[in-house]
Write a protein that holds these residues in place. Structure first.
Motif, PDB file in Angstrom:
ATOM      1  N   ALA A 217       0.826  -1.201   0.000  1.00 10.44           N
ATOM      2  CA  ALA A 217       0.000   0.000   0.000  1.00 10.44           C
ATOM      3  C   ALA A 217       0.865   1.256   0.000  1.00 10.44           C
ATOM      4  CB  ALA A 217      -0.915   0.000   1.219  1.00 10.44           C
ATOM      5  N   LEU A 218       1.947   1.270   0.780  1.00 10.27           N
ATOM      6  CA  LEU A 218       2.835   2.430   0.825  1.00 10.27           C
ATOM      7  C   LEU A 218       3.550   2.634  -0.502  1.00 10.27           C
ATOM      8  CD1 LEU A 218       4.350   1.943   4.399  1.00 10.27           C
ATOM      9  CD2 LEU A 218       2.629   3.614   3.670  1.00 10.27           C
ATOM     10  N   VAL A 219       3.945   1.534  -1.145  1.00 13.20           N
ATOM     11  CA  VAL A 219       4.596   1.638  -2.458  1.00 13.20           C
ATOM     12  C   VAL A 219       3.649   2.243  -3.478  1.00 13.20           C
ATOM     13  CG1 VAL A 219       5.534   0.279  -4.373  1.00 13.20           C
ATOM     14  CG2 VAL A 219       6.260  -0.205  -2.029  1.00 13.20           C
ATOM     15  N   MET A 220       2.364   1.788  -3.475  1.00 15.97           N
ATOM     16  CA  MET A 220       1.402   2.326  -4.423  1.00 15.97           C
ATOM     17  C   MET A 220       1.131   3.796  -4.145  1.00 15.97           C
ATOM     18  SD  MET A 220       0.834   0.028  -6.582  1.00 15.97           S
ATOM     19  CE  MET A 220      -0.316   1.077  -7.439  1.00 15.97           C
ATOM     20  N   ILE A 227       3.844  10.095  -9.649  1.00 18.45           N
ATOM     21  CA  ILE A 227       3.326  10.319 -11.007  1.00 18.45           C
ATOM     22  C   ILE A 227       2.548  11.622 -11.067  1.00 18.45           C
ATOM     23  CG2 ILE A 227       1.767   9.423 -12.764  1.00 18.45           C
ATOM     24  CD1 ILE A 227       2.530   6.602 -11.857  1.00 18.45           C
ATOM     25  N   ALA A 228       1.732  11.896 -10.038  1.00 20.82           N
ATOM     26  CA  ALA A 228       0.956  13.139 -10.025  1.00 20.82           C
ATOM     27  C   ALA A 228       1.860  14.364  -9.958  1.00 20.82           C
ATOM     28  CB  ALA A 228       0.007  13.118  -8.829  1.00 20.82           C
ATOM     29  N   PRO A 237       3.884  14.724 -19.554  1.00 17.82           N
ATOM     30  CA  PRO A 237       2.463  14.295 -19.595  1.00 17.82           C
ATOM     31  C   PRO A 237       2.322  12.773 -19.413  1.00 17.82           C
ATOM     32  CG  PRO A 237       3.272  14.669 -21.813  1.00 17.82           C
ATOM     33  CD  PRO A 237       4.409  15.026 -20.906  1.00 17.82           C
ATOM     34  N   ILE A 238       2.498  12.304 -18.203  1.00 20.60           N
ATOM     35  CA  ILE A 238       2.385  10.868 -17.921  1.00 20.60           C
ATOM     36  C   ILE A 238       1.199  10.594 -16.979  1.00 20.60           C
ATOM     37  CG2 ILE A 238       4.837  10.400 -18.317  1.00 20.60           C
ATOM     38  CD1 ILE A 238       5.208  10.484 -15.286  1.00 20.60           C
ATOM     39  N   GLU A 239       0.234  11.533 -17.001  1.00 20.44           N
ATOM     40  CA  GLU A 239      -0.890  11.368 -16.092  1.00 20.44           C
ATOM     41  C   GLU A 239      -1.692  10.085 -16.357  1.00 20.44           C
ATOM     42  OE1 GLU A 239      -2.173  13.450 -19.712  1.00 20.44           O
ATOM     43  OE2 GLU A 239      -0.578  13.793 -18.250  1.00 20.44           O
ATOM     44  N   TYR A 240      -1.583   9.530 -17.580  1.00 22.65           N
ATOM     45  CA  TYR A 240      -2.332   8.314 -17.887  1.00 22.65           C
ATOM     46  C   TYR A 240      -1.831   7.111 -17.082  1.00 22.65           C
ATOM     47  CZ  TYR A 240       1.792   7.556 -20.824  1.00 22.65           C
ATOM     48  OH  TYR A 240       3.086   7.415 -21.274  1.00 22.65           O
ATOM     49  N   LEU A 241      -0.594   7.196 -16.559  1.00 27.10           N
ATOM     50  CA  LEU A 241      -0.068   6.112 -15.743  1.00 27.10           C
ATOM     51  C   LEU A 241      -0.791   5.989 -14.402  1.00 27.10           C
ATOM     52  CD1 LEU A 241       3.782   6.491 -16.346  1.00 27.10           C
ATOM     53  CD2 LEU A 241       2.215   4.848 -17.383  1.00 27.10           C
ATOM     54  N   ILE A 242      -1.538   7.038 -14.047  1.00 32.70           N
ATOM     55  CA  ILE A 242      -2.290   6.973 -12.798  1.00 32.70           C
ATOM     56  C   ILE A 242      -3.420   5.938 -12.889  1.00 32.70           C
ATOM     57  CG2 ILE A 242      -3.817   8.295 -11.283  1.00 32.70           C
ATOM     58  CD1 ILE A 242      -2.170  10.746 -11.888  1.00 32.70           C
ATOM     59  N   ILE A 243      -3.983   5.769 -14.079  1.00 31.06           N
ATOM     60  CA  ILE A 243      -5.137   4.875 -14.249  1.00 31.06           C
ATOM     61  C   ILE A 243      -4.821   3.432 -13.833  1.00 31.06           C
ATOM     62  CG2 ILE A 243      -6.813   3.957 -15.878  1.00 31.06           C
ATOM     63  CD1 ILE A 243      -7.178   6.908 -15.236  1.00 31.06           C
ATOM     64  N   PRO A 244      -3.734   2.800 -14.358  1.00 33.03           N
ATOM     65  CA  PRO A 244      -3.444   1.433 -13.912  1.00 33.03           C
ATOM     66  C   PRO A 244      -3.165   1.328 -12.417  1.00 33.03           C
ATOM     67  CG  PRO A 244      -1.706   2.245 -15.369  1.00 33.03           C
ATOM     68  CD  PRO A 244      -2.815   3.224 -15.430  1.00 33.03           C
ATOM     69  N   CYS A 245      -2.550   2.405 -11.865  1.00 29.35           N
ATOM     70  CA  CYS A 245      -2.315   2.383 -10.421  1.00 29.35           C
ATOM     71  C   CYS A 245      -3.625   2.388  -9.642  1.00 29.35           C
ATOM     72  CB  CYS A 245      -1.457   3.594 -10.030  1.00 29.35           C
ATOM     73  SG  CYS A 245       0.211   3.556 -10.732  1.00 29.35           S
ATOM     74  N   LEU A 264      -6.372  12.962  -3.147  1.00 25.60           N
ATOM     75  CA  LEU A 264      -4.982  13.456  -3.125  1.00 25.60           C
ATOM     76  C   LEU A 264      -4.512  13.833  -4.516  1.00 25.60           C
ATOM     77  CD1 LEU A 264      -2.397  13.913  -1.506  1.00 25.60           C
ATOM     78  CD2 LEU A 264      -1.824  11.491  -1.851  1.00 25.60           C
ATOM     79  N   ILE A 265      -4.837  13.001  -5.519  1.00 25.36           N
ATOM     80  CA  ILE A 265      -4.450  13.320  -6.911  1.00 25.36           C
ATOM     81  C   ILE A 265      -5.130  14.598  -7.373  1.00 25.36           C
ATOM     82  CG2 ILE A 265      -4.613  12.505  -9.291  1.00 25.36           C
ATOM     83  CD1 ILE A 265      -4.426   9.638  -8.175  1.00 25.36           C
ATOM     84  N   ALA A 266      -6.420  14.769  -7.032  1.00 22.00           N
ATOM     85  CA  ALA A 266      -7.158  15.965  -7.455  1.00 22.00           C
ATOM     86  C   ALA A 266      -6.533  17.228  -6.867  1.00 22.00           C
ATOM     87  CB  ALA A 266      -8.614  15.838  -7.040  1.00 22.00           C
TER      88      ALA A 266
END
Length: 772
Positions: A217-220, A227-228, A237-245, A264-266
């Motif tokens: 959980a801490l790693v994620m 990434i954010a 522009p790597i915000e799409y990597l947030i989706i798989p996470c 937190l991301i928002a």
């Protein structure tokens, strides 16, 4: 004493009011505080923030605690907007600005209340995050429809107050609406997920969480934050990597972790975009905000829908596992019940087999002495030196023997009926001849009692019918026998008539059996001509008490006077009713105590040769069998002393019982035959090898070698033309015994006790084989 409950209720009401006031104050303070935080982040000329968190907070509060906190939303919204739009230069402007802010507050409160109301009407008290359906309705009612009311009221108030021009209404309305939608999308699910965390769940989570799981959980969390930061604080522009996470977090940790991570991301995305950095930074601030809001809404929508679907699947899986466990438990119970039922069935079948075996054995054992009694009686009745009193005594012995034989037959019949093994064997028979034979059988008894036996057979009766003549004769014997037994004076009338179509319709309505033209082994073909016949036996006897009428068709029930109860077993009517139902009909009775009874038997018959009604003698066949109207029945049994001269045959008798040997030998001697005797089946084979015989009367149960084994041996050693004709002569009198004997290769079957008429008929039938 009565004041205490009243005071207690008053205190309870005051405490509830205090709690409500505290909740309203918290909602108002929370709304106002979040509004101030969001306003510090505002960048638009209209002072509208990209994400309006106060509406998300208010929606969560109303969904969790109900409409009673809407006053807090109204107060909080009023305080949040009064400082932004308040004008104090003139009294008119002051009043206008207050009215403008009040419209905004009322619109906000109405929108949040409407969205919460519609959602609760749709999903009840369930969590909006419970499944896909609830999530979709949360988006539709709370996040989209409720915020439309809010945005419309707010922008309209601004235009009315002159804060913005009417020409900018669409753009401002869209910015306001999307800002409210984004605030509800981000903050409301987070607060709802926090509300689901209880002390018990925290303890359970603490006990079940493994160090490796916590490390994951801490790693994620670190990965998503990194990434954010790179996407919205840097220029990558790597915000799409947030989706798989987020997908990973949703699968592994549920919607609680996912919603908090989205919040937190928002916050990171909002701060970075307003500073002009990140993937959504544009020269036009409105374009930047629209891209940011679209990203947040899309991310939240995808994550919550995925979370709701996963939750639903997990619940379904858990429910399925629980159902499987319950099903397994029920299956085990059913298996145990089935085992018990199988054991009970086996015990019942074993008991039934034991009962059948006992009855068969008893029938065999009882028939053996009866064979001697009835056989010797028939021989003695032929003695010419008998005095009239001796002849009468012998007739009494003979009648008593056949009465005992009838009782044995009744016991076997009721046993077969209870076991469901009653068989109907239909055949073609002369109907009128059968009726006359039955009525003729009771002539002696009617003469003896001085009773008129009146028989009336209508001329339209069929000549030849297809039915079980033996069973029909059994029913009629029971009914006529009862009528004569319970009648001491007067008459017994035996009427047989064809039922007309009109009478048949009435019978079909009143009877449940009359239309059932099927039985266990016989079905009347639908194309055959079927007639319904009424048999009516009326007597002037003692009658039946109305209170006992319901018992007369029950086994072992005798409802007559005590003096008649020793004359039967109480099985006759029960067996007759069952046989009538097997034949497709039923028996009904009407009776009056002291006047007499009338038994009506209705049966369907398949007509084999329909009568030509033009040739019918239309006079009813009516005759009287009583007094001097008929000659006394001859008590002799028809011993033909010259039968051996007419049918010269060499006869071998296979019988192990000494008494039966003597009785059979004397019967054959009276007919003119000298028979040889074998004590068992092995002696039969040895005697056939040394001498030629035309007939073998074969007993079945014999020592060393029984009758069936001996028959098989004969069929094996001698061909058809050379072997003797084999006639079974046994005390095994069940229908299955007859079939077994014939299937073994025997040519004929006689059951004990042997009647001389049947013995002579069997000898005559065998002559055809001998001549061939």
């Amino acid at each position: 004493m009565l004041r205490i409950p009243v005071i207690f209720r008053q205190h309870k009401s005051i405490w509830k009011t205090c709690i409500n006031c505290l909740g309203i104050a918290i909602v108002a303070a929370g709304y106002y505080g979040l509004a101030e935080i969001c306003r510090h982040l505002a960048s638009t000329p209209q002072d509208v923030t990209p994400v309006w968190f106060p509406d998300g907070f208010a929606s969560a509060a109303i969904l969790l605690f109900g409409d009673r906190l809407l006053l807090g939303v109204l107060i909080g919204s009023f305080l949040a907007n009064i400082w932004a739009f308040l004008k104090t230069d003139t009294t008119l402007h002051l009043l206008q600005s207050i009215a403008q802010v009040m419209i905004i507050a009322i619109g906000t409160t109405t929108g949040i209340g409407l969205g919460s109301y519609l959602l609760r009407r749709a999903i009840g008290r369930e969590s909006p995050l419970r499944n896909f359906r609830n999530v979709a309705q949360f988006f539709g009612f709370t996040a989209l429809m409720g915020t439309m009311v809010n945005a419309t009221a707010g922008v309209t108030a601004l235009c009315l107050g002159g804060t913005i021009a009417w020409s900018g209404y669409p753009n401002v309305w869209l910015t306001w609406w999307v800002s409210n939608v984004t605030g509800i999308f981000v903050l409301t699910p987070t607060l709802l997920s926090w509300s689901e965390i209880t002390r018990y769940k925290l303890i359970h989570f603490y006990r079940k969480t493994k160090p490796l799981h916590l490390f994951e959980a801490l790693v994620m969390l670190f990965t998503v934050v990194a990434i954010a930061q790179i996407s919205f604080a840097g220029n990558y522009p790597i915000e799409y990597l947030i989706i798989p996470c987020l997908v990973w977090v949703t699968f592994r940790f549920g919607h609680f972790a996912a919603t908090n991570l989205i919040l937190l991301i928002a916050i990171i995305a909002i701060v970075g975009t307003l500073k002009g950095s990140g993937s959504f930074a544009r020269d036009n601030i409105n374009e930047s905000l629209l891209l940011l809001q679209s990203f947040i809404v899309a991310t939240v929508s995808f994550t919550l829908i995925l979370s709701g679907t996963i939750n639903e699947q997990r619940r379904n899986s858990n429910h399925l596992k629980k159902s499987q466990i319950e099903l397994l438990q029920k299956s085990q119970l059913l298996t145990e019940s089935n085992q018990e039922l199988i054991q009970a069935k086996q015990l019942a079948e074993s008991a039934n087999r034991s009962k059948s075996h006992f009855l068969t054995s008893m029938s065999h054992e009882l028939r053996t002495p009866l064979n001697a009694i009835i056989g010797v009686t028939q021989l003695l009745q032929e003695e010419e030196s008998n005095l009239p009193q001796q002849k009468e005594d012998l007739q009494i012995i003979y009648n008593a023997g056949f009465h005992l034989l009838a009782l044995i037959e009744d016991i076997l019949d009721i046993s077969k009926i209870e076991a469901g093994k009653m068989e109907i064997q239909p055949m073609d028979c002369q109907f009128l001849q059968l009726l006359q034979g039955v009525s003729e059988s009771f002539r002696v008894l009617a003469n003896k009692k001085g009773i008129d036996l009146i028989c009336k057979f209508t001329p339209d009766l069929p000549q030849i019918v297809h039915t079980d003549a033996k069973r029909l004769r059994q029913i009629l014997f029971n009914l006529l026998g009862n009528a004569l037994k319970f009648t001491d004076k007067g008459s017994v009338t035996f009427e047989v008539s064809k039922i007309t179509n009109q009478e048949l319709i009435v019978d079909l309505v009143s009877s449940v059996h009359i239309n059932t033209i099927t039985c266990s082994s016989h079905t009347i073909a639908p194309t055959s001509e079927v007639v319904y016949v009424l048999f009516a036996i009326t007597d002037t006897g003692v009658g039946i008490d109305s209170e006992k009428m319901s018992k007369i068709f029950l086994p072992f029930e005798q409802v007559g006077e005590n003096k008649f109860k020793s004359q039967g077993t109480g099985l006759g009517l029960a067996i007759s009713q069952k046989i009538a139902q097997f034949l497709g009909g039923e028996i009904n009775v009407t009776s009056e105590l002291g006047v007499g009874s009338c038994f009506n038997l209705r049966l369907p018959f398949e007509v084999v040769e329909p009568m030509s009604y033009g040739e019918i003698d239309h006079d009813t066949h009516e005759y009287l069998l009583s007094g001097n109207s008929a000659q006394a029945i001859n008590s002799h049994h028809g011993f033909d002393t010259k039968l051996a001269q007419k049918y010269p045959l060499k006869i071998l008798l296979a019988e192990d019982n000494l008494v039966n040997q003597k009785v059979a030998s004397r019967m054959f001697q009276r007919l003119g035959y000298i028979v040889d005797i074998a004590n068992n089946g092995l002696e039969v084979i040895e005697m056939l090898r040394s001498r030629t015989y035309d007939l073998v009367f074969m007993d079945i149960q014999m020592p060393v070698m029984d009758g069936l084994e001996a028959t098989a041996k004969i069929l094996e050693e001698w061909n058809f033309a050379m072997r003797p004709r084999i006639i079974a002569m046994t005390a095994n009198a069940m229908p299955s015994d007859r079939e077994q004997c014939l299937a073994a290769g025997m040519d004929d079957f006689l059951s004990k006790p042997i009647q001389i008429e049947n013995l002579i008929a069997a000898i005559k039938r065998s002559q055809v084989h001998v001549l061939l």
